[in-house]
Motif scaffolding. Structure first.
Motif, short mmCIF file in Angstrom:
data_model
loop_
_atom_site.label_atom_id
_atom_site.label_comp_id
_atom_site.label_asym_id
_atom_site.label_seq_id
_atom_site.Cartn_x
_atom_site.Cartn_y
_atom_site.Cartn_z
N GLU A 35 35.83 -17.98 6.12
CA GLU A 35 34.43 -18.20 6.59
C GLU A 35 33.75 -16.96 6.69
O GLU A 35 34.38 -16.21 7.53
N ALA A 36 32.64 -16.96 6.07
CA ALA A 36 31.85 -15.60 6.23
C ALA A 36 31.04 -15.71 7.60
O ALA A 36 29.61 -15.72 7.56
N SER A 37 31.48 -15.62 8.55
CA SER A 37 30.97 -15.93 10.04
C SER A 37 30.13 -14.63 10.07
O SER A 37 30.58 -13.24 9.92
N PHE A 38 28.81 -14.77 10.57
CA PHE A 38 28.05 -13.58 10.85
C PHE A 38 27.61 -12.71 9.72
O PHE A 38 27.12 -11.66 9.69
N LEU A 39 27.57 -13.34 8.56
CA LEU A 39 27.12 -12.74 7.27
C LEU A 39 25.82 -13.61 7.12
O LEU A 39 25.99 -14.80 6.87
N ASP A 40 24.93 -12.95 6.40
CA ASP A 40 23.67 -13.44 5.55
C ASP A 40 24.07 -13.93 4.26
O ASP A 40 23.89 -13.01 3.46
N THR A 41 24.57 -14.95 3.84
CA THR A 41 25.27 -15.29 2.64
C THR A 41 24.12 -15.72 1.64
O THR A 41 24.18 -15.76 0.67
N ALA A 48 26.02 -12.48 -4.30
CA ALA A 48 26.63 -12.35 -5.78
C ALA A 48 27.99 -12.06 -5.51
O ALA A 48 28.97 -12.38 -6.16
N ALA A 49 28.21 -11.61 -4.23
CA ALA A 49 29.76 -11.17 -3.83
C ALA A 49 30.52 -12.47 -3.40
O ALA A 49 31.60 -12.56 -3.56
N PHE A 50 29.87 -13.34 -2.72
CA PHE A 50 30.30 -14.38 -2.13
C PHE A 50 29.54 -15.76 -2.60
O PHE A 50 28.81 -16.26 -1.70
N PRO A 51 29.46 -16.06 -3.99
CA PRO A 51 28.67 -17.22 -4.53
C PRO A 51 28.81 -18.59 -3.79
O PRO A 51 28.13 -19.54 -3.96
N HIS A 52 30.10 -18.90 -3.43
CA HIS A 52 30.42 -20.20 -3.23
C HIS A 52 30.65 -20.25 -1.54
O HIS A 52 31.21 -21.38 -1.20
N ILE A 53 30.28 -19.14 -1.05
CA ILE A 53 30.56 -19.56 0.65
C ILE A 53 28.99 -19.44 1.19
O ILE A 53 28.31 -18.54 0.67
N SER A 54 29.00 -20.36 2.18
CA SER A 54 27.61 -20.73 2.89
C SER A 54 27.91 -20.23 4.36
O SER A 54 28.89 -21.15 4.97
N ALA A 55 27.03 -19.42 5.04
CA ALA A 55 27.11 -19.24 6.52
C ALA A 55 25.73 -19.81 7.08
O ALA A 55 24.95 -19.27 6.94
N PRO A 56 25.86 -20.85 7.66
CA PRO A 56 24.60 -21.73 8.02
C PRO A 56 24.00 -21.10 9.23
O PRO A 56 22.62 -21.12 9.34
N ILE A 215 18.34 -17.52 27.52
CA ILE A 215 17.98 -17.25 26.10
C ILE A 215 18.06 -15.95 25.63
O ILE A 215 17.39 -15.22 26.17
N ASN A 216 18.89 -15.92 24.55
CA ASN A 216 18.75 -14.27 23.82
C ASN A 216 17.74 -14.46 22.86
O ASN A 216 17.82 -14.96 21.71
N ARG A 217 16.57 -13.64 22.99
CA ARG A 217 15.57 -13.99 22.14
C ARG A 217 15.78 -12.94 20.63
O ARG A 217 15.02 -13.18 19.81
N HIS A 218 16.88 -12.20 20.84
CA HIS A 218 17.23 -11.30 19.53
C HIS A 218 18.39 -12.01 18.79
O HIS A 218 19.63 -11.94 19.50
N GLY A 219 18.33 -12.32 17.57
CA GLY A 219 19.52 -12.69 16.82
C GLY A 219 19.43 -14.41 16.65
O GLY A 219 20.25 -14.82 15.72
N ASN A 220 18.98 -14.94 17.45
CA ASN A 220 19.06 -16.54 17.22
C ASN A 220 18.06 -16.77 16.12
O ASN A 220 16.82 -16.55 16.07
N ILE A 221 18.64 -17.77 15.14
CA ILE A 221 17.50 -18.42 14.28
C ILE A 221 17.38 -19.87 14.76
O ILE A 221 16.57 -20.32 14.15
N ALA A 222 18.04 -20.29 15.73
CA ALA A 222 17.27 -21.69 15.90
C ALA A 222 17.88 -21.72 17.55
O ALA A 222 18.94 -20.97 18.06
#
Length: 342
Positions: A35-41, A48-56, A215-222
């Motif tokens: 699992e590619a945790s904490f990476l923007d896949t 290109a390096a991880f074409p079949h991995i999704s980090a939501p 709430i942490n205002r930095h780093g949250n996408i939702a």
């Protein structure tokens, strides 16, 4: 230089494989089973390096990784000698350090294990069967067997036993210690997730301010809210509360103004909603608001007897678990109706 780099990579890879029980490389090349945790896949270079991995939950981009590497390179140029602890911090990425990176199951977890394994073992037995030399504890808790005679005499638990299970004191202490540790040093994806913020019963400025302060205002996408929804029209954000009133919207608007300061330029409210002119971090925050679904009634939750049969213990090599552990896991899973592949 290239030879030394290749030798270092090969030695580190072999050491890692040895620790987790891998025997061959071929079956793992390109497997992408991690699992590619904490990476923007979704980043072009990482995709290109991880074409079949999704980090939501997204995370660091390729540019972030490059910048970090460059910063560390420049930092190493300032090192004076091998004893320069200030310039060469012990990050604890491999061997856990008190001030270093968090580990999923580190020293805290290992120490807490002793509390669980020290609890008495007890099994359900029919009246005409031989009774194992163990008794239920004060709570009537049934704990998976470990001794050979217990493994042989263990049987599948009844639906009443499974659905009426009691969480042991040892496990409560274990989970509490881990949660406390991971709140300071996150080690897994679940350590940076939070339950929705429920604002349905909040009425005053202080109530809303306390809810926003966590709430942490930095780093949250939702940021999930229960009892609140948001919509956008250009630079105007409109917030709607469940069972909203003018006084509640005024309190929410004041709390947001205190929280974001100059990033909220103006506000207006009535009985139907709160409108805000926003920019900067306030605008990013408003765009990140998602409305949590309604809570599920306890009566609608599946009973344990329906959930546990879906659990399967994956095959594990004896390089990571000893025979006795394999047998205990297999027996415990079979006792609750799951499937074992140990």
């Amino acid at each position: 230089m290239l030879y030394q780099f290749r030798k270092a990579v090969e030695k580190s890879l072999l050491k890692t494989m040895g620790k987790i029980g891998l025997c061959t490389v071929e079956s793992y090349i390109g497997g992408e089973f991690f699992e590619a945790s904490f990476l923007d896949t979704n980043d072009p270079q990482l995709k290109a390096a991880f074409p079949h991995i999704s980090a939501p939950l997204a995370g660091a981009t390729f540019s972030d990784i490059v910048l970090s590497s460059v910063n560390w390179h420049h930092k190493m140029l300032s090192v004076r000698d091998d004893n320069d602890d200030i310039s060469i911090p012990l990050l604890g990425l491999f061997k856990e350090r008190q001030e270093g990176a968090g580990h999923t199951f580190g020293n805290i977890a290992v120490r807490a294990y002793s509390g669980m394994t020290g609890e008495a073992v007890a099994l359900e037995q029919d009246s005409d069967e031989a009774v194992v030399d163990a008794e239920h504890d004060d709570q009537g808790v049934i704990i998976p067997p470990t001794e050979e005679i217990q493994l042989l005499q263990a049987k599948k638990l009844s639906a009443e036993d499974i659905n009426g299970h009691v969480i042991t004191d040892g496990y409560r202490a274990f989970s509490k210690d881990l949660a406390t540790e991971r709140s300071f040093r996150p080690a897994a994806l679940r350590d940076v997730l939070a339950f929705p913020i429920d604002v349905s019963a909040l009425n005053t400025i202080q109530d809303f301010s306390e809810a926003l302060s966590g709430i942490n205002r930095h780093g949250n996408i939702a940021v999930a809210f229960a009892g609140l929804s948001a919509s956008f029209d250009g630079e105007t954000a409109t917030l709607v509360l469940e069972n909203g009133s003018r006084s509640r919207y005024q309190a929410l608007g004041e709390a947001l103004a205190q929280y974001f300061g100059e990033d909220i330029h103006s506000s207006a409210c009535d009985d139907k909603g709160l409108s805000l002119q926003v920019s900067g971090t306030a605008k990013h925050f408003m765009h990140s608001i998602v409305t949590a679904p309604a809570a599920i009634a306890v009566a609608a939750v599946q009973p344990a007897t329906e959930i546990l049969p879906t659990l399967v213990t994956g095959a594990m090599s004896h390089g990571s678990l000893i025979t006795k552990t394999h047998e205990a896991i297999a027996t415990a899973v079979n006792m609750v109706g799951g499937k074992s592949n140990c």
